[in-house]
Scaffold this active site. Structure first.
Site, PDB file in Angstrom:
ATOM      1  N   HIS A   1      -3.706 -10.911  -1.910  1.00  0.00           N
ATOM      2  CA  HIS A   1      -5.011 -10.424  -1.444  1.00  0.00           C
ATOM      3  C   HIS A   1      -4.908 -10.137   0.049  1.00  0.00           C
ATOM      4  O   HIS A   1      -4.609 -11.027   0.842  1.00  0.00           O
ATOM      5  CB  HIS A   1      -6.103 -11.464  -1.714  1.00  0.00           C
ATOM      6  CG  HIS A   1      -6.481 -11.531  -3.158  1.00  0.00           C
ATOM      7  ND1 HIS A   1      -6.845 -12.691  -3.782  1.00  0.00           N
ATOM      8  CD2 HIS A   1      -6.542 -10.534  -4.098  1.00  0.00           C
ATOM      9  CE1 HIS A   1      -7.126 -12.418  -5.062  1.00  0.00           C
ATOM     10  NE2 HIS A   1      -6.947 -11.128  -5.271  1.00  0.00           N
TER      11      HIS A   1
ATOM     12  N   GLU B   1      -6.440 -12.239   3.153  1.00  0.00           N
ATOM     13  CA  GLU B   1      -6.198 -13.683   3.238  1.00  0.00           C
ATOM     14  C   GLU B   1      -4.985 -13.946   4.134  1.00  0.00           C
ATOM     15  O   GLU B   1      -3.922 -14.378   3.685  1.00  0.00           O
ATOM     16  CB  GLU B   1      -6.049 -14.253   1.813  1.00  0.00           C
ATOM     17  CG  GLU B   1      -7.328 -14.029   1.011  1.00  0.00           C
ATOM     18  CD  GLU B   1      -7.194 -14.214  -0.499  1.00  0.00           C
ATOM     19  OE1 GLU B   1      -6.157 -14.722  -0.954  1.00  0.00           O
ATOM     20  OE2 GLU B   1      -8.145 -13.840  -1.224  1.00  0.00           O
TER      21      GLU B   1
ATOM     22  N   ARG C   1      -9.290  -6.321   0.209  1.00  0.00           N
ATOM     23  CA  ARG C   1      -8.651  -7.304  -0.678  1.00  0.00           C
ATOM     24  C   ARG C   1      -7.589  -6.685  -1.588  1.00  0.00           C
ATOM     25  O   ARG C   1      -6.573  -7.306  -1.898  1.00  0.00           O
ATOM     26  CB  ARG C   1      -9.763  -7.920  -1.547  1.00  0.00           C
ATOM     27  CG  ARG C   1      -9.336  -8.705  -2.779  1.00  0.00           C
ATOM     28  CD  ARG C   1     -10.597  -9.183  -3.480  1.00  0.00           C
ATOM     29  NE  ARG C   1     -10.378  -9.760  -4.795  1.00  0.00           N
ATOM     30  CZ  ARG C   1     -10.286 -11.059  -5.050  1.00  0.00           C
ATOM     31  NH1 ARG C   1     -10.346 -11.930  -4.061  1.00  0.00           N
ATOM     32  NH2 ARG C   1     -10.136 -11.496  -6.276  1.00  0.00           N
TER      33      ARG C   1
ATOM     34  N   HIS D   1      -3.292 -18.310  -1.464  1.00  0.00           N
ATOM     35  CA  HIS D   1      -4.534 -17.560  -1.205  1.00  0.00           C
ATOM     36  C   HIS D   1      -5.362 -18.314  -0.176  1.00  0.00           C
ATOM     37  O   HIS D   1      -5.012 -19.403   0.250  1.00  0.00           O
ATOM     38  CB  HIS D   1      -5.378 -17.480  -2.491  1.00  0.00           C
ATOM     39  CG  HIS D   1      -4.822 -16.596  -3.559  1.00  0.00           C
ATOM     40  ND1 HIS D   1      -5.404 -15.405  -3.913  1.00  0.00           N
ATOM     41  CD2 HIS D   1      -3.743 -16.744  -4.369  1.00  0.00           C
ATOM     42  CE1 HIS D   1      -4.707 -14.848  -4.895  1.00  0.00           C
ATOM     43  NE2 HIS D   1      -3.687 -15.637  -5.195  1.00  0.00           N
TER      44      HIS D   1
ATOM     45  N   GLU E   1      -5.647 -22.257  -2.857  1.00  0.00           N
ATOM     46  CA  GLU E   1      -6.578 -21.712  -1.874  1.00  0.00           C
ATOM     47  C   GLU E   1      -6.456 -22.573  -0.627  1.00  0.00           C
ATOM     48  O   GLU E   1      -6.806 -23.753  -0.636  1.00  0.00           O
ATOM     49  CB  GLU E   1      -8.027 -21.760  -2.394  1.00  0.00           C
ATOM     50  CG  GLU E   1      -8.263 -21.020  -3.695  1.00  0.00           C
ATOM     51  CD  GLU E   1      -8.335 -19.500  -3.556  1.00  0.00           C
ATOM     52  OE1 GLU E   1      -8.192 -18.976  -2.429  1.00  0.00           O
ATOM     53  OE2 GLU E   1      -8.536 -18.846  -4.593  1.00  0.00           O
TER      54      GLU E   1
END
Ligand code: 0X9
Ligand code: ZN
Length: 298
Positions: A54, A57, A110, A180, A255
């Site tokens: 992405h 990020e 993204r 991410h 994440e």
């Protein structure tokens, strides 16, 4: 991107006995997807570390390169153990077109950049051929979570699956980690269903060890669980494909910072790169120790 790629090339020249450059092929816009293989001995199992799927990020490519640097330079015996006993396939920017676009035009982009009618790009983490476009993704090319015109419609997805298909057996790839941000979550399959995968208990235990180790350094709180239970249902992710189609048993999507209620979302100051890198290194040490203990690398 140029800085990261130049740095990769520099490391390859510095550590030419153990580090090789891998070019997976070109993105839609013709940019190489570059990464490295680090191997210090034969007979290791392989780890695929994915960054930057992405575009916005930014902490993801930074953490992938930070961790690679740890593997190359650390004098900590636990990190040396990881560097010596695994073969590392590290690809910090698997969506280079999107990543470039976040520097040149839209910081919050993204997706990839291939045109689809009036809009551009697919969500590369919805484009893989694993329960493709069944849940948590969109058929509308203008949406941020557009699954693509078909599974693997994006060349960048194909580059990853081709590489894994070709190398999985000889490289003994047993671990897939996708980086991410944000929300501080250590997630594992499934994403498309609430059903538990066969090794749910193991993955939950590995995740718990990892986030406990991570929290020890700065107190950063992470949660662990399946994608479906701790974030939201989604299908066609890279990790989902690695786990379900390529049968890579230790599969995590992480994440990184900031916290789930962050108002800065994908924007972290550069001074966060080192602490994020150090806490994730702690998490990785615990992750590999536990997965090893559970027999995944025998
Ligand atoms: O939506 C995503 O792709 C990921 N969250 S993010 O905010 N970084 O975009 C998490 C879900 C991962 N899903 C699957 N692998 N299925
Ligand atoms: Zn993401």
């Amino acid at each position: 991107m140029e800085t990261i790629y130049d740095w990769l090339e520099l490391q390859v020249s510095k550590y030419s006995d153990v580090l090789t450059l891998i070019n997976l092929g070109n993105s839609y816009e013709g940019v190489p997807v570059k990464g490295v293989k680090l191997s210090r001995k034969s007979g290791n199992t392989g780890v695929f570390l994915e960054g930057g799927i992405h575009a916005r990020e930014w902490i993801s490519p930074a953490t992938a390169t930070f961790f690679l640097n740890q593997l190359l330079t650390s004098t900590n015996p636990e990190i040396i153990h990881l560097a010596e006993n695994f073969d590392w396939y590290v690809f910090p920017i698997v969506n280079p077109d999107g990543y470039k676009f976040t520097f040149e035009s839209d910081r919050m982009w993204r997706k990839t950049r291939k045109p689809n009618g009036l809009c551009r790009g697919a969500d590369l983490n919805r484009n893989f051929d694993s329960n493709w476009n069944t849940t948590g993704s969109s058929s509308d090319p203008c949406r941020y979570d557009f699954a693509g015109a078909s599974a693997e419609s994006e060349p960048e997805a194909k580059l990853i699956t081709n590489f894994i298909k070709e190398n999985k057996d000889k490289a003994r790839i047993r671990t897939y980690i996708a980086l991410h941000s944000y929300s501080q979550l250590m997630m594992f399959p499934y994403g498309h269903t609430a059903d538990k995968p066969y090794n749910y208990d193991d993955l939950h235990q590995i995740g718990t060890k990892a986030i406990t180790a991570l929290a020890k350094r700065y107190g950063t709180k992470f949660q662990t669980g399946s994608i479906h239970e701790i974030i939201y249902p989604s299908s066609g992710g890279s990790m989902d494909w690695a786990y379900e189609e390529a049968k890579v048993p230790v599969a995590f999507t992480i994440e990184l910072r900031g916290p789930p209620d962050s108002t800065d979302m994908f924007i972290l100051s550069a001074d966060q790169i080192t602490p994020v890198g150090l806490e994730i290194t702690d998490a990785f040490i615990a992750l590999f120790t536990e997965a090893q203990r559970l027999g995944y690398y025998n």
